[in-house]
Design a protein around this motif. Structure first.
Motif, PDB file in Angstrom:
ATOM      1  N   ARG A 215     -16.667  45.568  15.497  1.00 33.93           N
ATOM      2  CA  ARG A 215     -16.682  44.341  14.710  1.00 33.93           C
ATOM      3  C   ARG A 215     -17.196  44.599  13.293  1.00 33.93           C
ATOM      4  NH1 ARG A 215     -17.726  39.388  17.648  1.00 33.93           N
ATOM      5  NH2 ARG A 215     -19.218  40.526  18.928  1.00 33.93           N
ATOM      6  N   SER A 240     -13.761  48.830  19.861  1.00 32.32           N
ATOM      7  CA  SER A 240     -14.561  48.025  20.789  1.00 32.32           C
ATOM      8  C   SER A 240     -13.755  46.783  21.158  1.00 32.32           C
ATOM      9  CB  SER A 240     -15.874  47.601  20.134  1.00 32.32           C
ATOM     10  OG  SER A 240     -15.604  46.629  19.148  1.00 32.32           O
ATOM     11  N   THR A 258     -13.407  47.488  30.359  1.00 35.74           N
ATOM     12  CA  THR A 258     -12.116  46.827  30.581  1.00 35.74           C
ATOM     13  C   THR A 258     -11.032  47.449  29.700  1.00 35.74           C
ATOM     14  OG1 THR A 258     -13.040  45.101  29.173  1.00 35.74           O
ATOM     15  CG2 THR A 258     -12.854  44.611  31.508  1.00 35.74           C
ATOM     16  N   SER A 273     -21.918  48.423  18.066  1.00 36.83           N
ATOM     17  CA  SER A 273     -23.341  48.289  18.413  1.00 36.83           C
ATOM     18  C   SER A 273     -23.724  49.187  19.582  1.00 36.83           C
ATOM     19  CB  SER A 273     -23.672  46.830  18.728  1.00 36.83           C
ATOM     20  OG  SER A 273     -22.910  46.376  19.831  1.00 36.83           O
TER      21      SER A 273
HETATM   22  P1  FAD Z   1     -21.035  43.960  17.838  1.00 34.98           P
HETATM   23  O1  FAD Z   1     -21.887  44.047  19.044  1.00 34.98           O
HETATM   24  O2  FAD Z   1     -20.960  42.666  17.099  1.00 34.98           O
HETATM   25  O3  FAD Z   1     -21.561  45.108  16.858  1.00 34.98           O
HETATM   26  C1  FAD Z   1     -21.092  45.289  15.564  1.00 34.98           C
HETATM   27  C2  FAD Z   1     -21.966  46.378  14.949  1.00 34.98           C
HETATM   28  O4  FAD Z   1     -21.477  46.684  13.660  1.00 34.98           O
HETATM   29  C3  FAD Z   1     -23.437  45.977  14.796  1.00 34.98           C
HETATM   30  O5  FAD Z   1     -24.250  46.955  15.410  1.00 34.98           O
HETATM   31  C4  FAD Z   1     -23.655  45.948  13.277  1.00 34.98           C
HETATM   32  O6  FAD Z   1     -24.942  46.411  12.887  1.00 34.98           O
HETATM   33  C5  FAD Z   1     -22.587  46.890  12.806  1.00 34.98           C
HETATM   34  N1  FAD Z   1     -22.094  46.642  11.450  1.00 34.98           N
HETATM   35  C6  FAD Z   1     -21.705  45.440  10.920  1.00 34.98           C
HETATM   36  N2  FAD Z   1     -21.235  45.634   9.661  1.00 34.98           N
HETATM   37  C7  FAD Z   1     -21.346  46.981   9.402  1.00 34.98           C
HETATM   38  C8  FAD Z   1     -21.038  47.785   8.281  1.00 34.98           C
HETATM   39  N3  FAD Z   1     -20.483  47.283   7.170  1.00 34.98           N
HETATM   40  N4  FAD Z   1     -21.321  49.127   8.356  1.00 34.98           N
HETATM   41  C9  FAD Z   1     -21.886  49.664   9.470  1.00 34.98           C
HETATM   42  N5  FAD Z   1     -22.190  48.932  10.566  1.00 34.98           N
HETATM   43  C10 FAD Z   1     -21.912  47.604  10.538  1.00 34.98           C
HETATM   44  N6  FAD Z   1     -16.708  45.944  24.982  1.00 34.98           N
HETATM   45  C11 FAD Z   1     -16.026  47.072  24.736  1.00 34.98           C
HETATM   46  O7  FAD Z   1     -16.161  47.669  23.661  1.00 34.98           O
HETATM   47  N7  FAD Z   1     -15.163  47.569  25.687  1.00 34.98           N
HETATM   48  C12 FAD Z   1     -14.970  46.984  26.885  1.00 34.98           C
HETATM   49  O8  FAD Z   1     -14.154  47.481  27.680  1.00 34.98           O
HETATM   50  C13 FAD Z   1     -15.711  45.788  27.179  1.00 34.98           C
HETATM   51  N8  FAD Z   1     -15.573  45.180  28.376  1.00 34.98           N
HETATM   52  C14 FAD Z   1     -16.361  44.086  28.649  1.00 34.98           C
HETATM   53  C15 FAD Z   1     -16.309  43.516  29.926  1.00 34.98           C
HETATM   54  C16 FAD Z   1     -17.113  42.427  30.221  1.00 34.98           C
HETATM   55  C17 FAD Z   1     -17.053  41.843  31.610  1.00 34.98           C
HETATM   56  C18 FAD Z   1     -17.975  41.879  29.218  1.00 34.98           C
HETATM   57  C19 FAD Z   1     -18.849  40.715  29.546  1.00 34.98           C
HETATM   58  C20 FAD Z   1     -18.011  42.445  27.963  1.00 34.98           C
HETATM   59  C21 FAD Z   1     -17.218  43.532  27.648  1.00 34.98           C
HETATM   60  N9  FAD Z   1     -17.253  44.131  26.390  1.00 34.98           N
HETATM   61  C22 FAD Z   1     -16.562  45.278  26.171  1.00 34.98           C
HETATM   62  C23 FAD Z   1     -17.936  43.503  25.252  1.00 34.98           C
HETATM   63  C24 FAD Z   1     -19.294  44.099  24.919  1.00 34.98           C
HETATM   64  O9  FAD Z   1     -20.289  43.442  25.697  1.00 34.98           O
HETATM   65  C25 FAD Z   1     -19.640  43.888  23.429  1.00 34.98           C
HETATM   66  O10 FAD Z   1     -19.567  42.518  23.128  1.00 34.98           O
HETATM   67  C26 FAD Z   1     -18.708  44.645  22.487  1.00 34.98           C
HETATM   68  O11 FAD Z   1     -18.608  46.002  22.860  1.00 34.98           O
HETATM   69  C27 FAD Z   1     -19.270  44.559  21.082  1.00 34.98           C
HETATM   70  O12 FAD Z   1     -18.391  45.162  20.174  1.00 34.98           O
HETATM   71  P2  FAD Z   1     -18.928  45.712  18.786  1.00 34.98           P
HETATM   72  O13 FAD Z   1     -19.975  46.733  19.012  1.00 34.98           O
HETATM   73  O14 FAD Z   1     -17.769  46.068  17.947  1.00 34.98           O
HETATM   74  O15 FAD Z   1     -19.541  44.379  18.124  1.00 34.98           O
END
Ligand code: FAD
Length: 327
Positions: A215, A240, A258, A273
């Protein structure tokens, strides 16, 4: 033709271009480390010669060749029919199958038909005095557990990219299997539509290097940075679920619980994250590099190298440095 006493039967899948899939080298490598690899290839007869040579080059001591039985549109059952015939001939110490969708399907059906036991999603195999043991990485990579069977030969599905060992090429020894169609019920492909366009990037499953974005990339345009670093490294693109849900990238790129499980040599996580559901799909990567602007992000707990910074500042510098080093 003699079959070795310590034979490990390996099911070689074919890629859409008809060549052995990328998973074949790792499966044959794993088999070579614990016994003598005997490969099974199910393909039309006119491809048998070329495929026997390709699979022997990946280390199979013997290549068993089978033409698909029944209607060519049948899914899985022709492979299971051939596997049953190969198993009866070889009497192996274990059966190794790729943990792909097709591999799991065939392995499950064969195991039920043969009355054997199955171990899924192994990241390695070894041999002890009682037979072949499968190793699994579970709970997001937090634990390594072993599984072994108490009867028969285990059927083991092996995660792609998890095994580094490669078998030495061997001279071609092949044999055509006579396979009877079981006539077992099977799903049939009625039509299909290609959903992904042509790409020069490696396939995510089995890639040696993966660059994944989350994200933190902020938008579809921002996510293009992931592709640029992937190209500079010759890597596949992962993501992600948050990035997929936000529409930055198609779902086929999702890594995690998933999504796809990967075990590359290098995994670069950009703006991710490190939620446990993401980690479960990438934690067995050999080297993990994380770039995140939040020093407290959980991804840093499992990273071998971490950069606390903005991806839009750090990654362009990284790409420039990689390009400057290119001869
Ligand atoms: P976030 O948690 O929002 O993290 C974004 C990160 O980016 C933060 O750490 C932030 O500090 C950083 N950031 C923001 N801007 C910048 C920048 N400019 N430069 C550097 N860093 C920055 N997730 C998966 O990935 N795969 C799966 O298969 C999966 N299956 C799931 C199954 C279930 C049943 C459930 C409940 C959830 C599942 N999830 C899965 C979701 C998971 O729980 C997280 O919500 C998801 O992985 C978060 O994605 P993310 O790290 O991209 O986003």
């Amino acid at each position: 033709m003699e079959i070795a006493e310590d034979a490990i039967l390996v099911v070689v899948e074919l890629a859409p271009d008809g060549e052995p899939a990328a998973s074949a080298a790792g499966l044959l490598g794993a088999a070579d480390a614990v016994g003598t690899p005997v490969a099974l290839v199910v393909a039309p007869a006119e491809r048998h010669g070329a495929l026997a040579a390709a699979v022997a080059a990946l280390g199979a001591e013997t290549v068993l060749l089978a033409a698909p039985t029944g209607d060519p549109a049948l899914l899985t059952v022709p492979t299971v029919d051939a596997l049953a015939a190969a198993y009866a001939l070889v009497q192996p110490d274990a059966v190794l199958v790729s943990n792909s969708v097709e591999g799991r399907d065939a392995a499950g059906r064969f195991t039920a038909r043969a009355g054997l036991a199955i171990a899924v999603d192994a990241v390695g195999v070894s041999r002890d005095e009682l037979g072949i043991v499968a190793h699994h990485s579970v709970y997001g990579g937090a634990y390594t557990v072993d599984s072994a069977v108490t009867f028969g030969a285990p059927v083991i599905t092996l995660r792609q990219g998890a095994v580094e060992h490669r078998a030495q090429p061997r001279p071609v020894t092949s044999r055509v299997l006579d396979v009877e169609s079981s006539g077992a019920p099977a799903a049939v492909v009625e039509s299909f539509e290609a959903t992904s366009g042509a790409t020069s990037r490696p396939d995510l499953r089995g890639a040696a290097r993966v660059v994944a974005g989350g994200r933190g990339l902020g938008s579809e345009e921002g996510f293009a940075l992931v592709g640029r670093l992937a190209d500079a490294l010759g890597a596949a693109v992962g993501a992600s679920r948050a990035a997929v849900d936000a529409g930055y990238v198609p779902a086929a790129h999702q890594v995690g619980q998933t999504g796809v499980s990967v075990s590359p040599q290098l995994y670069v996580a950009l703006g991710i994250s490190g939620a446990v559901q993401h980690r479960v799909g990438m934690q067995t990567a050999k080297t993990i590099v994380a770039i995140n602007k939040d020093a407290a992000a959980p991804i840093f707990e499992i990273a071998d190298f971490g950069v606390v910074g903005d991806v839009f500042t750090v990654v362009p510098q990284l790409i420039a440095a990689l390009e400057a080093r290119r001869p």
